[in-house]
Design a protein around this motif. Structure first.
Motif, short mmCIF file in Angstrom:
data_model
loop_
_atom_site.label_atom_id
_atom_site.label_comp_id
_atom_site.label_asym_id
_atom_site.label_seq_id
_atom_site.Cartn_x
_atom_site.Cartn_y
_atom_site.Cartn_z
N LEU A 1 0.87 -1.43 -0.19
CA LEU A 1 0.04 0.27 0.51
C LEU A 1 0.72 1.54 0.43
O LEU A 1 0.57 2.11 -0.70
N LEU A 2 1.78 1.10 0.40
CA LEU A 2 2.75 3.00 1.45
C LEU A 2 3.77 2.40 -0.09
O LEU A 2 3.24 3.86 -0.61
N THR A 3 4.10 2.00 -1.27
CA THR A 3 4.66 1.34 -1.92
C THR A 3 4.17 2.16 -3.90
O THR A 3 4.55 2.94 -4.01
N ALA A 4 3.08 1.50 -3.60
CA ALA A 4 1.87 1.61 -4.69
C ALA A 4 1.18 3.02 -4.83
O ALA A 4 0.56 3.22 -5.64
N GLY A 5 0.60 3.48 -3.70
CA GLY A 5 0.21 4.01 -2.89
C GLY A 5 -1.07 3.76 -3.09
O GLY A 5 -1.81 2.84 -3.18
N ALA A 6 -2.21 4.74 -2.59
CA ALA A 6 -3.74 4.60 -2.94
C ALA A 6 -4.69 6.33 -3.04
O ALA A 6 -4.23 6.55 -3.32
N ARG A 7 -5.91 5.39 -3.12
CA ARG A 7 -6.02 6.26 -3.41
C ARG A 7 -7.54 6.70 -2.51
O ARG A 7 -8.23 6.20 -1.70
N VAL A 8 -7.65 8.02 -1.92
CA VAL A 8 -8.77 8.57 -0.89
C VAL A 8 -9.85 9.61 -1.38
O VAL A 8 -9.23 10.07 -1.36
N VAL A 9 -10.69 9.50 -0.92
CA VAL A 9 -11.80 9.91 -1.34
C VAL A 9 -12.62 10.64 -0.40
O VAL A 9 -13.21 9.74 1.00
N THR A 10 -12.80 11.75 -0.49
CA THR A 10 -13.11 12.02 0.76
C THR A 10 -14.49 12.68 0.92
O THR A 10 -15.12 12.94 -0.57
N THR A 11 -15.50 12.55 1.72
CA THR A 11 -16.63 13.92 1.40
C THR A 11 -17.41 13.95 2.39
O THR A 11 -16.98 13.57 3.74
N VAL A 12 -17.86 15.23 2.78
CA VAL A 12 -18.38 15.62 4.32
C VAL A 12 -19.46 14.89 4.29
O VAL A 12 -20.64 14.86 3.95
N ALA A 13 -19.70 15.02 5.82
CA ALA A 13 -21.50 14.02 6.25
C ALA A 13 -22.34 15.08 6.19
O ALA A 13 -21.88 16.66 6.52
N ASP A 14 -23.77 14.05 6.46
CA ASP A 14 -24.64 15.72 6.29
C ASP A 14 -24.90 16.51 7.79
O ASP A 14 -24.46 15.32 8.98
N GLN A 15 -24.57 17.51 8.54
CA GLN A 15 -25.09 18.37 9.22
C GLN A 15 -26.47 17.57 10.29
O GLN A 15 -27.57 17.06 9.71
N ASP A 16 -26.65 17.03 11.12
CA ASP A 16 -28.22 16.76 11.22
C ASP A 16 -28.61 18.13 12.33
O ASP A 16 -28.37 19.14 12.55
#
Length: 142
Positions: free
Chosen positions: A127-142
């Motif tokens: 994982l560290l040598t190949a890399g990874a995708r990071v997908v970020t979303t924002v949670a809905d506020q209550d």
């Protein structure tokens, strides 16, 4: 192949609410405090994020080697992995992990060499040598 959402997160991090940088990190059944040094604005109450990544690499390497040695019925009486983190500003990427593996047991040179090859197959190493995708979303506020 479509991605399947996990029903339970692999890890969570929650601000401690104390006003400093202490964070409660939960992974699997365990919760620990992550922090940074006092010089960085924390209280040094737990590992910092880089130390947590290094710990993941050390743990995964140890487990990978133990699984392989057990499968081969090799006499490995002890495994110890140390991971050091270095920052080399003039290199790309600048972050470098150095892994030192100590093997104990009745192993010949061929077996030792094979275990060092197997360490390169550790999933976190890959994982560290190949890399990874990071997908970020924002949670809905209550």
């Amino acid at each position: 192949m479509t991605e399947v959402a996990q029903t339970r997160p692999f890890a969570t991090a929650t601000d401690s609410g104390t006003g400093a940088l202490q964070t409660f990190v939960t992974a699997g059944p365990s919760t620990i405090v992550a922090d940074v040094s006092a010089a960085q604005g924390g209280l040094d109450l737990g590992p910092d994020p880089h130390e947590l990544v290094a710990a993941g690499l050390a743990a995964c390497t140890t487990m990978t080697l133990r699984l392989y040695a057990n499968r081969k019925n090799w006499e490995v009486s002890g495994l110890h992995v140390e991971v050091f983190s270095h920052y080399d500003a003039d290199k790309t990427p600048p972050e470098r992990f150095e892994r030192v593996i100590s093997l104990e047991g009745n192993l010949n040179e061929e077996q030792r060499e094979r275990l060092f090859e197997i360490a390169e197959k550790c999933p976190i190493h890959k994982l560290l040598t190949a890399g990874a995708r990071v997908v970020t979303t924002v949670a809905d506020q209550d």
